[in-house]
Scaffold this motif. Structure first.
Motif, mmCIF file in Angstrom:
data_model
loop_
_atom_site.group_PDB
_atom_site.id
_atom_site.type_symbol
_atom_site.label_atom_id
_atom_site.label_comp_id
_atom_site.label_asym_id
_atom_site.label_seq_id
_atom_site.Cartn_x
_atom_site.Cartn_y
_atom_site.Cartn_z
ATOM 1 N N SER A 162 0.842 -1.208 0.000
ATOM 2 C CA SER A 162 0.000 0.000 0.000
ATOM 3 C C SER A 162 0.870 1.248 0.000
ATOM 4 C CB SER A 162 -0.928 0.009 1.213
ATOM 5 O OG SER A 162 -1.799 -1.092 1.207
ATOM 6 N N SER A 163 1.958 1.217 0.778
ATOM 7 C CA SER A 163 2.873 2.351 0.831
ATOM 8 C C SER A 163 3.548 2.580 -0.514
ATOM 9 C CB SER A 163 3.926 2.116 1.924
ATOM 10 O OG SER A 163 4.918 3.119 1.908
ATOM 11 N N ASP A 164 3.989 1.484 -1.151
ATOM 12 C CA ASP A 164 4.665 1.604 -2.440
ATOM 13 C C ASP A 164 3.722 2.136 -3.513
ATOM 14 O OD1 ASP A 164 6.977 0.697 -1.335
ATOM 15 O OD2 ASP A 164 6.825 -1.348 -2.097
ATOM 16 N N VAL A 165 2.476 1.649 -3.517
ATOM 17 C CA VAL A 165 1.502 2.115 -4.504
ATOM 18 C C VAL A 165 1.201 3.596 -4.287
ATOM 19 C CG1 VAL A 165 -0.899 1.928 -5.259
ATOM 20 C CG2 VAL A 165 0.458 -0.136 -4.903
ATOM 21 N N GLN A 166 1.030 3.978 -3.020
ATOM 22 C CA GLN A 166 0.735 5.382 -2.722
ATOM 23 C C GLN A 166 1.873 6.288 -3.173
ATOM 24 O OE1 GLN A 166 1.007 6.562 1.397
ATOM 25 N NE2 GLN A 166 -0.674 8.021 1.188
ATOM 26 N N ARG A 167 3.100 5.926 -2.835
ATOM 27 C CA ARG A 167 4.238 6.768 -3.192
ATOM 28 C C ARG A 167 4.425 6.836 -4.705
ATOM 29 N NH1 ARG A 167 7.943 3.852 -1.305
ATOM 30 N NH2 ARG A 167 8.746 3.058 -3.272
ATOM 31 N N GLY A 168 4.368 5.666 -5.357
ATOM 32 C CA GLY A 168 4.558 5.649 -6.802
ATOM 33 C C GLY A 168 3.458 6.375 -7.540
ATOM 34 N N ALA A 169 2.216 6.182 -7.094
ATOM 35 C CA ALA A 169 1.094 6.844 -7.753
ATOM 36 C C ALA A 169 1.162 8.352 -7.561
ATOM 37 C CB ALA A 169 -0.227 6.299 -7.207
ATOM 38 N N ASP A 170 1.631 8.793 -6.397
ATOM 39 C CA ASP A 170 1.726 10.232 -6.158
ATOM 40 C C ASP A 170 2.782 10.862 -7.064
ATOM 41 O OD1 ASP A 170 0.794 12.526 -4.637
ATOM 42 O OD2 ASP A 170 2.801 12.566 -3.745
ATOM 43 N N ARG A 171 3.896 10.170 -7.252
ATOM 44 C CA ARG A 171 4.926 10.678 -8.167
ATOM 45 C C ARG A 171 4.395 10.731 -9.595
ATOM 46 N NH1 ARG A 171 10.115 7.163 -5.948
ATOM 47 N NH2 ARG A 171 10.524 8.398 -4.072
ATOM 48 N N LEU A 172 3.632 9.701 -9.972
ATOM 49 C CA LEU A 172 3.063 9.678 -11.309
ATOM 50 C C LEU A 172 2.040 10.796 -11.470
ATOM 51 C CD1 LEU A 172 3.432 7.875 -13.803
ATOM 52 C CD2 LEU A 172 1.440 6.572 -13.048
ATOM 53 N N ARG A 173 1.252 11.032 -10.425
ATOM 54 C CA ARG A 173 0.256 12.113 -10.448
ATOM 55 C C ARG A 173 0.936 13.464 -10.649
ATOM 56 N NH1 ARG A 173 -1.336 15.813 -6.797
ATOM 57 N NH2 ARG A 173 0.057 14.912 -5.231
ATOM 58 N N LYS A 174 2.036 13.685 -9.929
ATOM 59 C CA LYS A 174 2.733 14.964 -10.052
ATOM 60 C C LYS A 174 3.342 15.134 -11.444
ATOM 61 C CE LYS A 174 3.756 15.432 -5.122
ATOM 62 N NZ LYS A 174 4.810 15.415 -4.064
ATOM 63 N N SER A 175 3.797 14.036 -12.040
ATOM 64 C CA SER A 175 4.381 14.143 -13.382
ATOM 65 C C SER A 175 3.318 14.499 -14.422
ATOM 66 C CB SER A 175 5.063 12.826 -13.769
ATOM 67 O OG SER A 175 4.122 11.799 -14.001
ATOM 68 N N ALA A 176 2.045 14.177 -14.129
ATOM 69 C CA ALA A 176 0.958 14.513 -15.056
ATOM 70 C C ALA A 176 0.422 15.918 -14.823
ATOM 71 C CB ALA A 176 -0.182 13.502 -14.906
ATOM 72 N N ARG A 177 0.809 16.536 -13.715
ATOM 73 C CA ARG A 177 0.232 17.832 -13.350
ATOM 74 C C ARG A 177 0.615 18.940 -14.320
ATOM 75 N NH1 ARG A 177 1.576 19.271 -7.449
ATOM 76 N NH2 ARG A 177 3.673 19.269 -8.331
#
Length: 308
Positions: A162-177
């Motif tokens: 869950s921690s890995d998914v949250q961290r990775g998804a947040d980085r991916l979200r920021k790259s799409a911003r």
């Protein structure tokens, strides 16, 4: 060169699926796509550009090595891929930051520039893989909604994934911003398949430098002591050089939390390979049924979204 070329093409063909090579100076990762009689085709991760590495150019590079060693730091961008691929042969390697012909030190198929498949995954691939592992774990756990009922091992895995998914998804979200902000005008909304986004402006305030603030206060007849407070950094210095006790000046609250201290990426990747193998084994009626079910789910999602 005949034997060297045969070794190179063979080792390129035997690279672990998903493995990459990385240029040492420009730090660009690339994959070997295929080999032919006169070339090796590579594709760079950062641009998806495909480029041929010609056999005759390898011969020129090898002739240069026969005349002496070549410093890794002196490699030009266009030459780097040749040097990197050449170190897969059983005669060439890197010794003291020099590319050299050293059959005693070289090992066919090994290279200091080789990135194993588990490490070579892109950011989006890691998010995908971690999410797949988490989904598989949730399917296997009957009490995922009741963490107290879980045994320690799966509970730990649930937290880590869950921690890995949250961290990775947040980085991916920021790259799409940033790309989204470039496409969003004021008061405009963009609709995707799974949701909607709009431009939002928030004000964040921070004080100007002390001199400017104090001058502004003085000009309006405001007492400076109204805004002057305790500097925590200076207070810590006082605590360290005097007998003043911490609890006399600080309210200390203990915050207990779980900290992830390690992730076994090799185990995660091995598990992923097992899942991929099982999916590949789903042939015939069973595989077709799974594919049809996925299509039906996708159709229902489209209908639900279009109805809103």
């Amino acid at each position: 060169m005949e034997g060297i070329w045969e070794t190179l093409t063979r080792q390129c063909a035997n690279l672990e699926a998903g493995a990459a090579l990385e240029t040492p100076v420009s730090e660009r990762r690339f994959r070997v796509v295929r080999s032919a009689d006169d070339r090796i085709i590579i594709r760079f991760d950062d641009s998806e550009e495909e480029r041929p590495l010609w056999r005759e150019q390898f011969e020129v590079f090898v002739d240069g090595l026969d005349a002496g060693q070549i410093a890794v730091d002196d490699l030009q961008p266009g030459v780097e891929p040749y040097a990197v691929v050449l170190t897969l042969a059983d005669e060439f390697t890197v010794v003291n930051d020099l590319i050299a012909r050293d059959p005693d030190a070289a090992v066919a198929g090994e290279s200091p520039f080789l990135v194993p498949a588990a490490e070579a995954r892109t950011r989006s691939e890691r998010v995908h893989d971690d999410a797949l592992l988490l989904a598989t774990l949730l399917e296997r756990l009957e009490d995922a909604d009741e963490p107290d009922e879980l045994e320690t091992d799966p509970l730990t895995d649930l937290y880590v994934l869950s921690s890995d998914v949250q961290r990775g998804a947040d980085r991916l979200r920021k790259s799409a911003r940033e790309p989204l902000l470039e496409r969003l005008g004021p008061e405009q909304e963009l609709h995707g398949r799974y949701g909607t986004v709009r431009r939002t402006v928030r004000e964040r305030r921070r004080p100007k430098d002390d001199e400017t603030v104090l001058d502004a206060l003085d000009s309006h007849g405001i007492p400076r002591e109204w805004v002057l407070g305790v500097d925590a950094e200076k207070l810590d210095v006082v605590l360290s050089v005097t007998d003043l006790e911490e609890d006399a000046v600080y309210d200390v609250e203990e915050d207990v939390y779980v900290q992830k201290t390690g992730v076994d990426e090799d185990e995660k990747y091995s598990r992923l390979q097992g899942i991929a193998d099982r999916i590949d084994e789903l042939e015939g009626a069973e595989g077709e049924a799974l594919e049809n079910e996925l299509d039906r789910i996708e159709d229902r999602l489209e209908e639900a979204l279009s109805a809103d």
